[in-house]
Every structure is written in structure tokens, then in C-alpha cells.
Design a protein around this motif. Sequence first.
Motif, PDB file in Angstrom:
ATOM      1  N   ASP A 138      -2.753  -1.301  -8.226  1.00  0.00           N
ATOM      2  CA  ASP A 138      -2.277  -2.655  -7.942  1.00  0.00           C
ATOM      3  C   ASP A 138      -1.182  -3.065  -8.914  1.00  0.00           C
ATOM      4  O   ASP A 138      -0.189  -3.689  -8.514  1.00  0.00           O
ATOM      5  CB  ASP A 138      -3.456  -3.635  -8.020  1.00  0.00           C
ATOM      6  N   LEU A 139      -1.334  -2.702 -10.192  1.00  0.00           N
ATOM      7  CA  LEU A 139      -0.333  -3.062 -11.196  1.00  0.00           C
ATOM      8  C   LEU A 139       0.989  -2.348 -10.939  1.00  0.00           C
ATOM      9  O   LEU A 139       2.062  -2.950 -11.035  1.00  0.00           O
ATOM     10  CB  LEU A 139      -0.848  -2.733 -12.593  1.00  0.00           C
ATOM     11  N   LEU A 140       0.937  -1.062 -10.605  1.00  0.00           N
ATOM     12  CA  LEU A 140       2.168  -0.320 -10.314  1.00  0.00           C
ATOM     13  C   LEU A 140       2.871  -0.907  -9.093  1.00  0.00           C
ATOM     14  O   LEU A 140       4.096  -1.038  -9.078  1.00  0.00           O
ATOM     15  CB  LEU A 140       1.849   1.162 -10.094  1.00  0.00           C
ATOM     16  N   LEU A 145       6.649  -0.226  -8.272  1.00  0.00           N
ATOM     17  CA  LEU A 145       6.520   1.231  -8.253  1.00  0.00           C
ATOM     18  C   LEU A 145       5.491   1.645  -7.208  1.00  0.00           C
ATOM     19  O   LEU A 145       4.641   0.856  -6.795  1.00  0.00           O
ATOM     20  CB  LEU A 145       6.108   1.747  -9.635  1.00  0.00           C
ATOM     21  N   ASP A 146       5.564   2.906  -6.798  1.00  0.00           N
ATOM     22  CA  ASP A 146       4.610   3.455  -5.838  1.00  0.00           C
ATOM     23  C   ASP A 146       3.330   3.834  -6.581  1.00  0.00           C
ATOM     24  O   ASP A 146       3.391   4.514  -7.616  1.00  0.00           O
ATOM     25  CB  ASP A 146       5.211   4.699  -5.168  1.00  0.00           C
ATOM     26  N   PRO A 147       2.159   3.434  -6.098  1.00  0.00           N
ATOM     27  CA  PRO A 147       0.906   3.831  -6.764  1.00  0.00           C
ATOM     28  C   PRO A 147       0.766   5.336  -6.937  1.00  0.00           C
ATOM     29  O   PRO A 147       0.089   5.800  -7.862  1.00  0.00           O
ATOM     30  CB  PRO A 147      -0.178   3.269  -5.839  1.00  0.00           C
ATOM     31  N   ARG A 148       1.421   6.117  -6.074  1.00  0.00           N
ATOM     32  CA  ARG A 148       1.360   7.581  -6.214  1.00  0.00           C
ATOM     33  C   ARG A 148       2.093   8.057  -7.468  1.00  0.00           C
ATOM     34  O   ARG A 148       1.899   9.196  -7.912  1.00  0.00           O
ATOM     35  CB  ARG A 148       1.954   8.247  -4.964  1.00  0.00           C
ATOM     36  N   GLN A 161      12.574   2.237 -14.686  1.00  0.00           N
ATOM     37  CA  GLN A 161      11.230   2.499 -14.158  1.00  0.00           C
ATOM     38  C   GLN A 161      10.209   2.604 -15.291  1.00  0.00           C
ATOM     39  O   GLN A 161       9.076   2.126 -15.164  1.00  0.00           O
ATOM     40  CB  GLN A 161      11.244   3.781 -13.335  1.00  0.00           C
ATOM     41  N   ARG A 162      10.611   3.231 -16.398  1.00  0.00           N
ATOM     42  CA  ARG A 162       9.686   3.325 -17.536  1.00  0.00           C
ATOM     43  C   ARG A 162       9.360   1.939 -18.082  1.00  0.00           C
ATOM     44  O   ARG A 162       8.210   1.675 -18.456  1.00  0.00           O
ATOM     45  CB  ARG A 162      10.287   4.205 -18.640  1.00  0.00           C
TER      46      ARG A 162
END
Length: 322
Positions: A138-140, A145-148, A161-162
Motif C-alpha cells: 500500500d505504501l509503495l 511505485l508498483d508494489p511488485r 524513485q529511490r
Amino acid sequence: MSAPPLLSARSLTKHFPIRKGLLGRAAGRVRAVDDVSFDLSPGEVFSVVGESGSGKSTLARCILRLEEPTSGKVAFDGRDFLALRGRALREARRHIQVVFQDPYGSLNPRMTVGAAVEEPLIIHRAGGRAARQARVADLLRRVGLDPRDAARYPHEFSGGQRQRVCIARALALDPKLVVLDEPVSALDVSVQAQVVNLLRDLRDELGLAYLFIAHGLPVVEHLSDTVAVMYLGRFCEVGPAARVFGRPLHPYTRALLAAAPDPDPAVPKAPAPLSGEIPSPADPPPGCRFHTRCPLAVARCRAEVPELRELSEGHRAACHLA
């Protein structure tokens, strides 16, 4: 009746001793933060801006107690934060999280980003494994960002992204306050805008309060409620963001605004009346600390320390001539 402040600092001071000789005797001190006071309300964005060496990051580290202040008081959520020890301090730190300047240095290269985001949940024993993994996903997703991506490592991401991963980790424990220590200064300009917009959306969605540390005023213009301009360990101007940008009172604030590049080349820019380097905090000038670089300085500025006084509602400046 206004709500009590979430964070309150009074006369906060941090001096670092200068040691010399074989015995390491103190030969002086670096006045990194000198008698700083402010209040931060729930849901407010309080930004501190200034040049490198002005004491902004040291102020943030003192608030977080990564550095113990030399003197002064810090109250968080109605409690004396500097007096907390052990379990009480650990519990209070759930509600104050931090995002640092370097997103790559902030992440363990041997941990997947999913493990990095989950780590605060493990440390504070927040839920079982399945609940933690659902929270990480959920946080990603919340930071774009994609959870994957949870199975990937930091080197597989761009700088922006980092930094989104670091923001997700800071949000893991549902904090009330996030300290952002120059979170976009290591990113490209276009990515800076994306991260600032993300922070603004998260603030509106979650009701977060931010203590935002930045080099330049334009970075925080559209995010801040209150702006404090810091010079050589002290605040020289504090006020609502619209007033600080629209009618700056201190010569240093005006110089910072004039030095900021404008994307429209047709807009005329007045030259910044600022020259020279910031003096050493180990030997600050007497009187107004800015007088050695100020084009308006008079004899009084060189002899008398200006008071941070209110010149209009909520707008204060430490300048004899303001």
C-alpha cells in the motif's frame, strides 16, 4: 481557539567544541545553531531555507535528537522531547520520521526496497508478516511505485524513485511529523517538482506536518505554510510563505530570491546585492551576523544584535532597518 503546536522549540542551541593539541583541549566552539525558537502546528509545512553552513541540517538533527542540543527546549505533542529516555523515547519516535538528502545513501544496498520499507514495522512490532507485507504494498502504491517493485534493490531505481522509497519508509508508522532534510537537492529539476508534488499530495491526504529543510526559496514556495530564513545559526526572517515571497523584509531573503533563476528569460532580474562567503560559525561577526555582506549595513548593524521582531501579523525579521 487555535490548536496547541505539535512541535515547539525554545532557545535551541547547538555548539560543537573545537579541540586542539594532544590532550584535545577545547580551543573554541562552532555555533551551528544559536538561540532558535519556533512553533509548528499539526498539518503545517514549516520550511527552513538558507545557504550551506547556515545550520539548517544541524537544527533538524537536534529536533530528531540525532544530535543532543547544547541548551534549549523541544516539546513534541505536548511532551518534553529532550527529557525522554528508553522506551518512552522509542515510542515518541514512531511519530517523528525523517527523509534524508541522499536517497541512495539512505537505503541499504543489500536489502530489497520492500524489506527497507518493512523494517520500521518490524522494529516497532507493528502487525504480523502478512499485515506488514500488505502495508508495504500500500505504501509503495501511495508514493507512485508498483508494489511488485518491493522485490527489487535500490541500484535498480532512479534517484527520484529511490527518494519515493524513502518517503514510503518514513510513512510506514503513520507519523505526525516528517522531517525532510533537503529531500530534493540531489535530484534533477524535473524530478524535484514530481517529489514536491508528491509530498504536497501526501500532506493533504494524511494530514502530515513537515519540517522542510532546503537550500533555496523557490523549491518550497508552493509547499510551505511558514518559511524561516536561516543565516549563520539564527533565523533572520520568519513569516507566512506568501508574505516572505511577496514582500521579503530582510536583505538576505531578498538576495536569495534575486539569486534564484527564472525559467522565463524575458523576465528582468535585479542583480543579487550579495557578495562574499558566509563567515565561519566558529567566529561569527559581532552585531548583526549578516552585516559583513549586507549592502545596507550601518554602524548600528556592526555593534548591536537585531531582535527578531514582528513587523506585520505573523511576519518577523531580525533587521534594524526593516
